[in-house]
Design a protein around this motif. Sequence first.
Motif, PDB file in Angstrom:
ATOM      1  N   ARG A  71     -50.941 103.038 -24.295  1.00 45.90           N
ATOM      2  CA  ARG A  71     -51.889 103.908 -24.998  1.00 45.90           C
ATOM      3  C   ARG A  71     -52.593 104.845 -24.010  1.00 45.90           C
ATOM      4  NH1 ARG A  71     -55.194 103.064 -29.525  1.00 45.90           N
ATOM      5  NH2 ARG A  71     -53.285 102.169 -30.428  1.00 45.90           N
ATOM      6  N   ASP A  72     -52.641 106.109 -24.344  1.00 45.02           N
ATOM      7  CA  ASP A  72     -53.291 107.111 -23.506  1.00 45.02           C
ATOM      8  C   ASP A  72     -54.760 106.747 -23.304  1.00 45.02           C
ATOM      9  OD1 ASP A  72     -53.796 109.463 -22.122  1.00 45.02           O
ATOM     10  OD2 ASP A  72     -54.064 110.661 -23.928  1.00 45.02           O
ATOM     11  N   GLY A  73     -55.170 106.633 -22.039  1.00 42.45           N
ATOM     12  CA  GLY A  73     -56.561 106.349 -21.692  1.00 42.45           C
ATOM     13  C   GLY A  73     -56.976 104.904 -21.843  1.00 42.45           C
ATOM     14  N   ILE A  74     -56.016 103.990 -22.055  1.00 45.52           N
ATOM     15  CA  ILE A  74     -56.383 102.598 -22.334  1.00 45.52           C
ATOM     16  C   ILE A  74     -57.009 101.905 -21.125  1.00 45.52           C
ATOM     17  CG2 ILE A  74     -54.117 101.617 -21.747  1.00 45.52           C
ATOM     18  CD1 ILE A  74     -56.535 100.530 -24.588  1.00 45.52           C
ATOM     19  N   ARG A  75     -56.576 102.275 -19.924  1.00 46.42           N
ATOM     20  CA  ARG A  75     -57.126 101.607 -18.730  1.00 46.42           C
ATOM     21  C   ARG A  75     -58.624 101.854 -18.605  1.00 46.42           C
ATOM     22  NH1 ARG A  75     -53.766 102.212 -13.293  1.00 46.42           N
ATOM     23  NH2 ARG A  75     -52.273 101.306 -14.761  1.00 46.42           N
ATOM     24  N   HIS A  76     -59.028 103.092 -18.826  1.00 46.70           N
ATOM     25  CA  HIS A  76     -60.454 103.421 -18.767  1.00 46.70           C
ATOM     26  C   HIS A  76     -61.216 102.713 -19.878  1.00 46.70           C
ATOM     27  CE1 HIS A  76     -64.079 105.784 -18.025  1.00 46.70           C
ATOM     28  NE2 HIS A  76     -64.149 105.989 -19.335  1.00 46.70           N
ATOM     29  N   ALA A  77     -60.607 102.638 -21.064  1.00 42.35           N
ATOM     30  CA  ALA A  77     -61.262 101.978 -22.198  1.00 42.35           C
ATOM     31  C   ALA A  77     -61.472 100.498 -21.918  1.00 42.35           C
ATOM     32  CB  ALA A  77     -60.427 102.168 -23.460  1.00 42.35           C
ATOM     33  N   LEU A  78     -60.475  99.841 -21.332  1.00 48.14           N
ATOM     34  CA  LEU A  78     -60.611  98.416 -21.022  1.00 48.14           C
ATOM     35  C   LEU A  78     -61.708  98.174 -19.987  1.00 48.14           C
ATOM     36  CD1 LEU A  78     -56.857  97.298 -20.902  1.00 48.14           C
ATOM     37  CD2 LEU A  78     -58.531  96.818 -22.690  1.00 48.14           C
ATOM     38  N   GLY A 133     -62.024 108.143 -26.030  1.00 45.98           N
ATOM     39  CA  GLY A 133     -62.595 108.684 -24.810  1.00 45.98           C
ATOM     40  C   GLY A 133     -63.986 109.241 -24.977  1.00 45.98           C
ATOM     41  N   LYS A 134     -64.655 108.888 -26.088  1.00 42.10           N
ATOM     42  CA  LYS A 134     -65.989 109.416 -26.367  1.00 42.10           C
ATOM     43  C   LYS A 134     -67.103 108.483 -25.936  1.00 42.10           C
ATOM     44  CE  LYS A 134     -64.444 112.128 -30.352  1.00 42.10           C
ATOM     45  NZ  LYS A 134     -64.642 112.411 -31.797  1.00 42.10           N
ATOM     46  N   GLY A 135     -66.756 107.238 -25.576  1.00 46.36           N
ATOM     47  CA  GLY A 135     -67.775 106.262 -25.223  1.00 46.36           C
ATOM     48  C   GLY A 135     -68.475 105.730 -26.453  1.00 46.36           C
ATOM     49  N   SER A 136     -69.343 104.755 -26.239  1.00 43.20           N
ATOM     50  CA  SER A 136     -70.063 104.139 -27.347  1.00 43.20           C
ATOM     51  C   SER A 136     -71.504 104.615 -27.377  1.00 43.20           C
ATOM     52  CB  SER A 136     -70.031 102.616 -27.215  1.00 43.20           C
ATOM     53  OG  SER A 136     -70.856 102.013 -28.190  1.00 43.20           O
ATOM     54  N   SER A 137     -72.014 104.808 -28.601  1.00 42.31           N
ATOM     55  CA  SER A 137     -73.413 105.218 -28.765  1.00 42.31           C
ATOM     56  C   SER A 137     -74.342 104.017 -28.819  1.00 42.31           C
ATOM     57  CB  SER A 137     -73.563 106.045 -30.049  1.00 42.31           C
ATOM     58  OG  SER A 137     -73.147 105.293 -31.172  1.00 42.31           O
ATOM     59  N   SER A 138     -73.770 102.823 -28.737  1.00 44.48           N
ATOM     60  CA  SER A 138     -74.559 101.599 -28.866  1.00 44.48           C
ATOM     61  C   SER A 138     -74.625 100.863 -27.532  1.00 44.48           C
ATOM     62  CB  SER A 138     -73.929 100.683 -29.921  1.00 44.48           C
ATOM     63  OG  SER A 138     -74.561  99.424 -29.931  1.00 44.48           O
ATOM     64  N   ASN A 139     -75.772 100.260 -27.256  1.00 44.08           N
ATOM     65  CA  ASN A 139     -75.906  99.454 -26.043  1.00 44.08           C
ATOM     66  C   ASN A 139     -75.151  98.137 -26.160  1.00 44.08           C
ATOM     67  OD1 ASN A 139     -77.588 101.318 -24.743  1.00 44.08           O
ATOM     68  ND2 ASN A 139     -79.413 100.506 -25.782  1.00 44.08           N
ATOM     69  N   SER A 150     -54.487  98.408 -33.590  1.00 46.62           N
ATOM     70  CA  SER A 150     -53.775  99.652 -33.910  1.00 46.62           C
ATOM     71  C   SER A 150     -52.620  99.870 -32.943  1.00 46.62           C
ATOM     72  CB  SER A 150     -54.730 100.850 -33.869  1.00 46.62           C
ATOM     73  OG  SER A 150     -55.276 101.024 -32.571  1.00 46.62           O
ATOM     74  N   ASP A 151     -51.505 100.377 -33.466  1.00 49.16           N
ATOM     75  CA  ASP A 151     -50.284 100.548 -32.680  1.00 49.16           C
ATOM     76  C   ASP A 151     -50.170 101.987 -32.188  1.00 49.16           C
ATOM     77  OD1 ASP A 151     -47.923  99.885 -31.470  1.00 49.16           O
ATOM     78  OD2 ASP A 151     -46.733  99.776 -33.305  1.00 49.16           O
ATOM     79  N   GLY A 152     -49.208 102.238 -31.300  1.00 47.55           N
ATOM     80  CA  GLY A 152     -48.907 103.598 -30.868  1.00 47.55           C
ATOM     81  C   GLY A 152     -49.547 103.975 -29.548  1.00 47.55           C
ATOM     82  N   TRP A 153     -48.997 105.049 -28.935  1.00 45.20           N
ATOM     83  CA  TRP A 153     -49.451 105.450 -27.592  1.00 45.20           C
ATOM     84  C   TRP A 153     -50.492 106.562 -27.604  1.00 45.20           C
ATOM     85  CZ3 TRP A 153     -48.322 110.392 -25.547  1.00 45.20           C
ATOM     86  CH2 TRP A 153     -47.451 111.170 -26.320  1.00 45.20           C
ATOM     87  N   LEU A 154     -50.662 107.240 -28.744  1.00 47.98           N
ATOM     88  CA  LEU A 154     -51.663 108.300 -28.821  1.00 47.98           C
ATOM     89  C   LEU A 154     -53.051 107.717 -29.103  1.00 47.98           C
ATOM     90  CD1 LEU A 154     -49.788 111.014 -30.914  1.00 47.98           C
ATOM     91  CD2 LEU A 154     -50.444 111.185 -28.508  1.00 47.98           C
ATOM     92  N   LYS A 155     -54.079 108.409 -28.640  1.00 42.39           N
ATOM     93  CA  LYS A 155     -55.443 107.999 -28.927  1.00 42.39           C
ATOM     94  C   LYS A 155     -55.685 108.068 -30.431  1.00 42.39           C
ATOM     95  CE  LYS A 155     -57.455 109.530 -24.528  1.00 42.39           C
ATOM     96  NZ  LYS A 155     -58.409 110.459 -23.886  1.00 42.39           N
ATOM     97  N   LYS A 169     -56.015 110.497 -35.557  1.00 43.24           N
ATOM     98  CA  LYS A 169     -55.115 110.405 -34.403  1.00 43.24           C
ATOM     99  C   LYS A 169     -55.099 111.726 -33.638  1.00 43.24           C
ATOM    100  CE  LYS A 169     -50.749 109.779 -35.299  1.00 43.24           C
ATOM    101  NZ  LYS A 169     -49.447 109.161 -35.629  1.00 43.24           N
ATOM    102  N   GLY A 170     -55.192 111.631 -32.310  1.00 43.83           N
ATOM    103  CA  GLY A 170     -55.225 112.814 -31.463  1.00 43.83           C
ATOM    104  C   GLY A 170     -53.851 113.246 -30.995  1.00 43.83           C
ATOM    105  N   GLY A 171     -53.841 114.197 -30.068  1.00 51.35           N
ATOM    106  CA  GLY A 171     -52.606 114.708 -29.497  1.00 51.35           C
ATOM    107  C   GLY A 171     -52.535 114.394 -28.018  1.00 51.35           C
ATOM    108  N   SER A 172     -51.562 115.001 -27.339  1.00 48.75           N
ATOM    109  CA  SER A 172     -51.372 114.743 -25.918  1.00 48.75           C
ATOM    110  C   SER A 172     -51.072 116.044 -25.184  1.00 48.75           C
ATOM    111  CB  SER A 172     -50.215 113.755 -25.701  1.00 48.75           C
ATOM    112  OG  SER A 172     -48.981 114.348 -26.100  1.00 48.75           O
ATOM    113  N   GLY A 173     -51.236 115.995 -23.878  1.00 54.31           N
ATOM    114  CA  GLY A 173     -50.889 117.143 -23.044  1.00 54.31           C
ATOM    115  C   GLY A 173     -51.794 118.335 -23.261  1.00 54.31           C
ATOM    116  N   ALA A 174     -51.336 119.481 -22.738  1.00 51.17           N
ATOM    117  CA  ALA A 174     -52.148 120.694 -22.785  1.00 51.17           C
ATOM    118  C   ALA A 174     -52.186 121.292 -24.185  1.00 51.17           C
ATOM    119  CB  ALA A 174     -51.607 121.724 -21.790  1.00 51.17           C
TER     120      ALA A 174
END
Length: 326
Positions: A71-78, A133-139, A150-155, A169-174
């Motif tokens: 999944r795109d960006g999953i490492r940062h999310a974890l 990739g928006k972060g959480s608004s909650s403490n 949820s399945d799939g590699w797209l955000k 569901k988002g997109g990828s690349g430029a």
Amino acid sequence: MADKLHHQYVLMHKNVSVADLELDTASGSISAVGSVHDDAHVPVGISVKKGKIDRATLNEWWQGRAIPASRDGIRHALMELNVATTQQLLDKCLGLSLSDQYWICPHNSGIEWRNVNFFDNTFSDDIGNILLGKGSSSNKISLMSPDNTSDGWLKKKWAILDGKRCLIKGGSGATQQEPYNEVLASRIMDRLSIPHAAYTLMLQEDYPYSVCEDFITPQTELIPAWYIMHTRQKPNHVSVYQHYIDCCKTLGIPGVRNSLDRMMVLDYIIANEDRHQTNFGAVRNAETLEWVGTAPIFDSGSSLWFSKPQAFISPLYKSAVQALQS
């Protein structure tokens, strides 16, 4: 020590007790399978022999419910969630999904389906926002979310829009082209009268997202082709196409050949590069176990040369490359 490392659960199918399970808390995997309570409700494609479920295949099914590591960006999310793997998120939401009716109930907890399922109960945006990739608004982040399964590699994230469960569901690349492709494929299927999940476009902070309403209801569930094809052994001389049709015929799933052919025609028209055995399948009633029919076509965004530069799309590209190499 053992009690802290392993937790006892009952695999449930809505209100039906299916089998006793033991989960390894460190890996999130199934470490043991106990008594089978109702073999008719064991997940499709998981064999039961002499009253016992094969742990390896059940564990593969369970791990397949987790967000893929690709999944795109999953490492940062974890990192933000402070967990090592996506599998460790599964028990945080009791394995609940908006694609089927399976879940795990902590042993002797008294938790009931009607109080926890995501079809009838609200859920937090925390996980979904982090995955986008928006972060959480909650403490205090709530991990009770269908986004954990949820399945799939797209955000992507699940949201409740006007009372309806919808997948964003988002997109990828430029170019971020996939959301536009989903909408275009949806319009093409409208013209061709092909049953499909209807997609619309949503723009947030200058980024495009596709939006579709969940076509699964509190009574039904999606069974991917991958698991249907594991209900019987494929002979070497039989094609994958024919094997899937044979498996569906044995199960009593109607309209499969016409549905497959329509899907392949669509994928040819839109140059879909990502049709695989987990983004098509069939729908069944989770209570009666009767097959409703084939699933509407969904997940067609990785098409229309979404990741290729325009020069590579030209019909003259191949001949030009050959001329340069000669």
